[in-house]
Design a protein around this motif. Structure first.
Motif, PDB file in Angstrom:
ATOM      1  N   ASN A  68       0.829  -1.297  -0.060  1.00  0.00           N
ATOM      2  CA  ASN A  68       0.077   0.063   0.076  1.00  0.00           C
ATOM      3  C   ASN A  68       0.901   1.109   0.034  1.00  0.00           C
ATOM      4  O   ASN A  68       0.701   2.021   0.841  1.00  0.00           O
ATOM      5  N   GLN A  69       1.746   1.395  -1.033  1.00  0.00           N
ATOM      6  CA  GLN A  69       2.579   2.615  -1.278  1.00  0.00           C
ATOM      7  C   GLN A  69       3.552   2.682   0.077  1.00  0.00           C
ATOM      8  O   GLN A  69       3.843   3.892   0.132  1.00  0.00           O
ATOM      9  N   HIS A  70       3.814   1.780   0.737  1.00  0.00           N
ATOM     10  CA  HIS A  70       4.739   1.893   1.992  1.00  0.00           C
ATOM     11  C   HIS A  70       5.912   0.910   1.702  1.00  0.00           C
ATOM     12  O   HIS A  70       5.711  -0.264   1.476  1.00  0.00           O
ATOM     13  N   ASP A  71       6.981   1.291   2.396  1.00  0.00           N
ATOM     14  CA  ASP A  71       8.109   0.509   2.541  1.00  0.00           C
ATOM     15  C   ASP A  71       7.940  -0.614   3.344  1.00  0.00           C
ATOM     16  O   ASP A  71       7.471  -0.349   4.378  1.00  0.00           O
ATOM     17  N   ASN A  72       8.384  -1.808   3.188  1.00  0.00           N
ATOM     18  CA  ASN A  72       8.450  -2.986   4.277  1.00  0.00           C
ATOM     19  C   ASN A  72      10.153  -3.474   3.922  1.00  0.00           C
ATOM     20  O   ASN A  72      10.231  -4.610   3.403  1.00  0.00           O
ATOM     21  N   LEU A  73      10.939  -2.846   4.227  1.00  0.00           N
ATOM     22  CA  LEU A  73      12.539  -3.047   4.179  1.00  0.00           C
ATOM     23  C   LEU A  73      12.954  -4.359   4.992  1.00  0.00           C
ATOM     24  O   LEU A  73      12.704  -4.128   6.027  1.00  0.00           O
ATOM     25  N   GLN A  74      13.748  -5.163   4.332  1.00  0.00           N
ATOM     26  CA  GLN A  74      14.111  -6.141   5.118  1.00  0.00           C
ATOM     27  C   GLN A  74      15.918  -5.768   5.106  1.00  0.00           C
ATOM     28  O   GLN A  74      16.473  -5.425   4.312  1.00  0.00           O
ATOM     29  N   MET A  75      16.437  -6.338   6.339  1.00  0.00           N
ATOM     30  CA  MET A  75      17.878  -5.828   6.451  1.00  0.00           C
ATOM     31  C   MET A  75      18.597  -6.781   7.064  1.00  0.00           C
ATOM     32  O   MET A  75      18.316  -7.650   7.794  1.00  0.00           O
ATOM     33  N   ILE A  76      20.095  -6.856   6.521  1.00  0.00           N
ATOM     34  CA  ILE A  76      21.212  -7.315   7.138  1.00  0.00           C
ATOM     35  C   ILE A  76      22.034  -6.540   7.379  1.00  0.00           C
ATOM     36  O   ILE A  76      22.512  -5.739   6.541  1.00  0.00           O
ATOM     37  N   VAL A  77      22.526  -6.263   8.708  1.00  0.00           N
ATOM     38  CA  VAL A  77      23.548  -5.182   8.967  1.00  0.00           C
ATOM     39  C   VAL A  77      24.584  -5.510   9.814  1.00  0.00           C
ATOM     40  O   VAL A  77      24.457  -6.496  10.767  1.00  0.00           O
ATOM     41  N   GLY A  78      25.709  -4.849   9.993  1.00  0.00           N
ATOM     42  CA  GLY A  78      26.890  -5.384  10.638  1.00  0.00           C
ATOM     43  C   GLY A  78      27.611  -4.073  10.725  1.00  0.00           C
ATOM     44  O   GLY A  78      27.959  -3.223  10.134  1.00  0.00           O
ATOM     45  N   THR A  79      27.968  -3.795  12.318  1.00  0.00           N
ATOM     46  CA  THR A  79      28.788  -2.787  12.605  1.00  0.00           C
ATOM     47  C   THR A  79      30.094  -3.141  13.574  1.00  0.00           C
ATOM     48  O   THR A  79      29.985  -3.975  14.307  1.00  0.00           O
ATOM     49  N   TRP A  80      31.012  -2.661  13.228  1.00  0.00           N
ATOM     50  CA  TRP A  80      32.462  -2.840  13.863  1.00  0.00           C
ATOM     51  C   TRP A  80      32.903  -1.467  14.359  1.00  0.00           C
ATOM     52  O   TRP A  80      33.100  -0.730  13.499  1.00  0.00           O
ATOM     53  N   GLY A  81      33.250  -1.668  15.510  1.00  0.00           N
ATOM     54  CA  GLY A  81      33.956  -0.460  16.305  1.00  0.00           C
ATOM     55  C   GLY A  81      35.312  -1.077  16.704  1.00  0.00           C
ATOM     56  O   GLY A  81      35.721  -1.951  17.293  1.00  0.00           O
ATOM     57  N   HIS A  82      36.335   0.047  16.385  1.00  0.00           N
ATOM     58  CA  HIS A  82      37.713  -0.285  16.755  1.00  0.00           C
ATOM     59  C   HIS A  82      38.392   0.865  17.608  1.00  0.00           C
ATOM     60  O   HIS A  82      38.233   1.869  17.092  1.00  0.00           O
ATOM     61  N   ARG A  83      39.067   0.587  18.526  1.00  0.00           N
ATOM     62  CA  ARG A  83      39.848   1.724  19.361  1.00  0.00           C
ATOM     63  C   ARG A  83      41.436   1.604  19.144  1.00  0.00           C
ATOM     64  O   ARG A  83      42.045   0.355  19.449  1.00  0.00           O
ATOM     65  N   PHE A  84      41.909   2.396  18.550  1.00  0.00           N
ATOM     66  CA  PHE A  84      43.349   2.563  18.517  1.00  0.00           C
ATOM     67  C   PHE A  84      43.719   3.023  19.586  1.00  0.00           C
ATOM     68  O   PHE A  84      44.983   2.574  19.852  1.00  0.00           O
ATOM     69  N   SER A  85      43.348   4.086  20.327  1.00  0.00           N
ATOM     70  CA  SER A  85      43.796   4.394  21.682  1.00  0.00           C
ATOM     71  C   SER A  85      42.798   5.145  22.409  1.00  0.00           C
ATOM     72  O   SER A  85      41.289   5.214  21.818  1.00  0.00           O
ATOM     73  N   GLN A  86      42.890   5.860  23.390  1.00  0.00           N
ATOM     74  CA  GLN A  86      41.940   6.567  24.079  1.00  0.00           C
ATOM     75  C   GLN A  86      41.234   7.716  23.306  1.00  0.00           C
ATOM     76  O   GLN A  86      40.240   7.975  23.243  1.00  0.00           O
ATOM     77  N   LYS A  87      42.223   8.511  22.526  1.00  0.00           N
ATOM     78  CA  LYS A  87      41.986   9.578  21.641  1.00  0.00           C
ATOM     79  C   LYS A  87      41.507   9.397  20.253  1.00  0.00           C
ATOM     80  O   LYS A  87      41.098   9.934  19.595  1.00  0.00           O
ATOM     81  N   VAL A  88      41.719   8.153  19.947  1.00  0.00           N
ATOM     82  CA  VAL A  88      41.353   7.632  18.163  1.00  0.00           C
ATOM     83  C   VAL A  88      40.761   6.330  18.187  1.00  0.00           C
ATOM     84  O   VAL A  88      41.166   5.565  18.876  1.00  0.00           O
ATOM     85  N   HIS A  89      39.519   6.470  17.474  1.00  0.00           N
ATOM     86  CA  HIS A  89      38.624   5.197  17.279  1.00  0.00           C
ATOM     87  C   HIS A  89      38.156   5.365  15.965  1.00  0.00           C
ATOM     88  O   HIS A  89      37.922   6.489  15.494  1.00  0.00           O
ATOM     89  N   MET A  90      37.435   4.273  15.499  1.00  0.00           N
ATOM     90  CA  MET A  90      36.596   4.319  14.172  1.00  0.00           C
ATOM     91  C   MET A  90      35.386   3.387  14.359  1.00  0.00           C
ATOM     92  O   MET A  90      35.561   2.536  15.252  1.00  0.00           O
ATOM     93  N   MET A  91      34.453   3.783  13.579  1.00  0.00           N
ATOM     94  CA  MET A  91      33.306   2.957  13.574  1.00  0.00           C
ATOM     95  C   MET A  91      32.722   2.608  12.078  1.00  0.00           C
ATOM     96  O   MET A  91      32.781   3.324  11.316  1.00  0.00           O
ATOM     97  N   ALA A  92      32.470   1.505  11.757  1.00  0.00           N
ATOM     98  CA  ALA A  92      32.334   1.103  10.338  1.00  0.00           C
ATOM     99  C   ALA A  92      30.960   0.193  10.278  1.00  0.00           C
ATOM    100  O   ALA A  92      30.494  -0.763  10.979  1.00  0.00           O
ATOM    101  N   GLU A  93      30.091   0.611   9.305  1.00  0.00           N
ATOM    102  CA  GLU A  93      28.773  -0.162   9.393  1.00  0.00           C
ATOM    103  C   GLU A  93      28.564  -0.613   7.757  1.00  0.00           C
ATOM    104  O   GLU A  93      29.075   0.243   6.778  1.00  0.00           O
ATOM    105  N   MET A  94      27.975  -1.809   7.577  1.00  0.00           N
ATOM    106  CA  MET A  94      27.721  -2.140   6.162  1.00  0.00           C
ATOM    107  C   MET A  94      26.288  -2.611   6.214  1.00  0.00           C
ATOM    108  O   MET A  94      26.099  -3.455   7.257  1.00  0.00           O
ATOM    109  N   TYR A  95      25.363  -2.549   5.107  1.00  0.00           N
ATOM    110  CA  TYR A  95      24.138  -3.422   5.133  1.00  0.00           C
ATOM    111  C   TYR A  95      23.893  -3.660   3.731  1.00  0.00           C
ATOM    112  O   TYR A  95      24.199  -3.100   2.927  1.00  0.00           O
ATOM    113  N   TYR A  96      22.818  -4.528   3.618  1.00  0.00           N
ATOM    114  CA  TYR A  96      22.017  -5.002   2.535  1.00  0.00           C
ATOM    115  C   TYR A  96      20.752  -4.781   2.779  1.00  0.00           C
ATOM    116  O   TYR A  96      20.227  -5.535   3.930  1.00  0.00           O
ATOM    117  N   MET A  97      19.897  -4.358   1.976  1.00  0.00           N
ATOM    118  CA  MET A  97      18.245  -4.166   2.302  1.00  0.00           C
ATOM    119  C   MET A  97      17.837  -4.389   0.994  1.00  0.00           C
ATOM    120  O   MET A  97      18.269  -4.274  -0.111  1.00  0.00           O
TER     121      MET A  97
END
Length: 443
Positions: free
Chosen positions: A288-317
């Protein structure tokens, strides 16, 4: 614009099934957290933990802001908090009428009221393991950002039939029940809640940058249903539940039963975290004209030090027999959003793949730099209305004047890759450059 600036000015200055536990526990400390130490400092970062909350066993935030102090409830024993924030932002853009598909700074070359949030909440005490406890969350939003949180069947005519720039949305309204003697604790959530997956969040103070990645702009925002989180150890917890589908009320004619299963793992040295699974899985038919999205998702967080970190995410919908552009906005075309009406139906499966990486460097106790690179491929045009792949590249800086005031300037470049496809500025440009900044004021 004058009205929104007046509103902003007044507001600116008026200041939560595994094996059951069978043994009888001894008395537990109900204030010492049963989780790993926070991997990153907040402030200056918007959060102090890896993705995948709520984290059972983590001490509740007991910060009381000016509104509650003014109401005289800063030391109330009920643990109910009342607070909120204002987010006002503006940008200079190479586009003249619309920054879409970029978000949330939709309107180019103007200052706008992005969001005013008023929150009522009570966190259950999940540190203790002796008694059942309860809580709730009620978030109210007014501003441009309601366009991204709105759910069909809940005050949705203001967007889906009227295409209003500004609006109101009760974006979160749920109850919480904490049951301590299931594994190391189980937390049941029932109601409407923000999608459990994503580095980025709907609320301004919870994001590294003012604007959002392209992939975040087109994925689910809220679900209505029930979700249980079960803690197995300091390092592992999982979630399962059922909802009516993404951004839709259970009583809407577009509702579909979807399941949910997610898991969160943190390494013993606290330098890595993985959170992912299926936030939505069901029939997948556009309804009825509305999304019904299906998803696979993964998120990875990594700390290099107390002052430096990263977050990465990927999905397929994906979803089936969907329209180009997804959920139909049947309102009148406006300069900030012309893509109203139903797009052409795409038989079979429409899919999208997204990736985003956030890289943060803390420069002081009040400042950090954030670099974001993201990619979105929309091969059937279901998510953006244009058949193309995109990328965007953003560098921003956050400065906290104190616990109540924060600014986040940034510069951003984005482009579409398919030949002859021009999704920006209402279908007239292939790429876009913006310089933007917002101001967050807590109250």
């Amino acid at each position: 614009m004058a009205k929104s600036v007046k509103i902003a000015t007044v507001l600116l200055f008026s200041a939560v099934l595994a094996k059951a536990q069978t043994s009888i526990n001894l008395k537990h400390d109900d204030t010492t957290a049963r989780v790993l130490p926070s991997p990153i400092p907040s402030l200056p970062f918007p959060g102090s933990d890896w993705d995948g909350g709520p984290v059972i066993g983590e001490a509740s935030d007991n910060t009381y802001y000016p509104l509650q102090k003014w109401l005289g409830g800063a030391d109330n024993k009920s643990r109910i908090r009342i607070f909120g924030w204002v987010d006002v932002g503006g940008d200079l853009s190479t586009s003249k009428n619309s920054n879409a598909p970029a978000a949330y700074d939709l309107v180019p070359n103007r200052v706008e009221l992005d969001q005013v949030i008023l929150r009522f909440e009570r966190d259950p005490n999940t540190v203790q393991q002796d008694k059942v406890d309860w809580g709730f969350m009620f978030d109210n939003i007014y501003g441009i950002d309601y366009r991204y949180t709105i759910a069909k069947g809940i005050f949705s005519d203001q967007l889906l039939k009227q295409n209003n720039l500004y609006g109101y949305d009760p974006a979160q309204l749920y109850g919480l029940l904490y049951i301590p003697r299931v594994a190391e604790g189980m937390l049941i959530k029932v109601g409407r809640f923000i999608s459990p997956s994503d580095i980025e969040a709907q609320w301004a103070p919870d994001n590294y940058l003012y604007s959002h990645s392209l992939m975040f702009t087109v994925d689910p925002y809220t679900f209505t249903g029930a979700m249980a989180t079960v803690k197995l150890s300091k390092y592992f917890q999982f979630e399962f539940g059922a909802t009516a589908g993404n951004d839709v009320a259970p009583w809407s004619n577009s509702a579909n039963l979807n399941g949910m299963i997610m898991a969160r793992w943190v390494s013993k040295n606290n330098n890595n975290s993985i959170y992912g699974g299926l936030p939505a899985i069901g029939s997948g038919y556009f309804t009825n004209q509305h999304d019904n999205l299906q998803m696979i998702v993964g998120t990875w967080g990594h700390r290099f030090s107390q002052k430096v970190h990263m977050m990465a995410e990927m999905y397929y919908m994906w979803q089936k027999n969907a329209d180009e552009g997804g959920t139909v906005n049947a309102g009148p075309a406006e300069p900030y959003f012309l893509e109203t009406g139903a797009g052409a139906m795409v038989p079979g499966i429409s899919s999208a793949v997204g990736f985003v990486n956030y890289f943060q460097v803390m420069t002081s106790t009040k400042n950090y730099i954030s670099i974001r690179n993201d990619f979105l491929n929309d091969p059937q045009g279901n998510r953006t209305g244009f058949v193309t792949a995109y990328s965007s590249h953003t560098i921003g800086f956050a400065h906290h004047f104190n616990d109540l005031f924060c600014i986040r300037p940034e510069i951003r470049y984005e482009t579409a890759y398919a030949n002859g496809v021009t999704p920006y500025d209402n279908g007239t440009k292939k790429n876009q450059f913006t310089a933007a900044m917002d101001l967050i004021v807590r109250f």
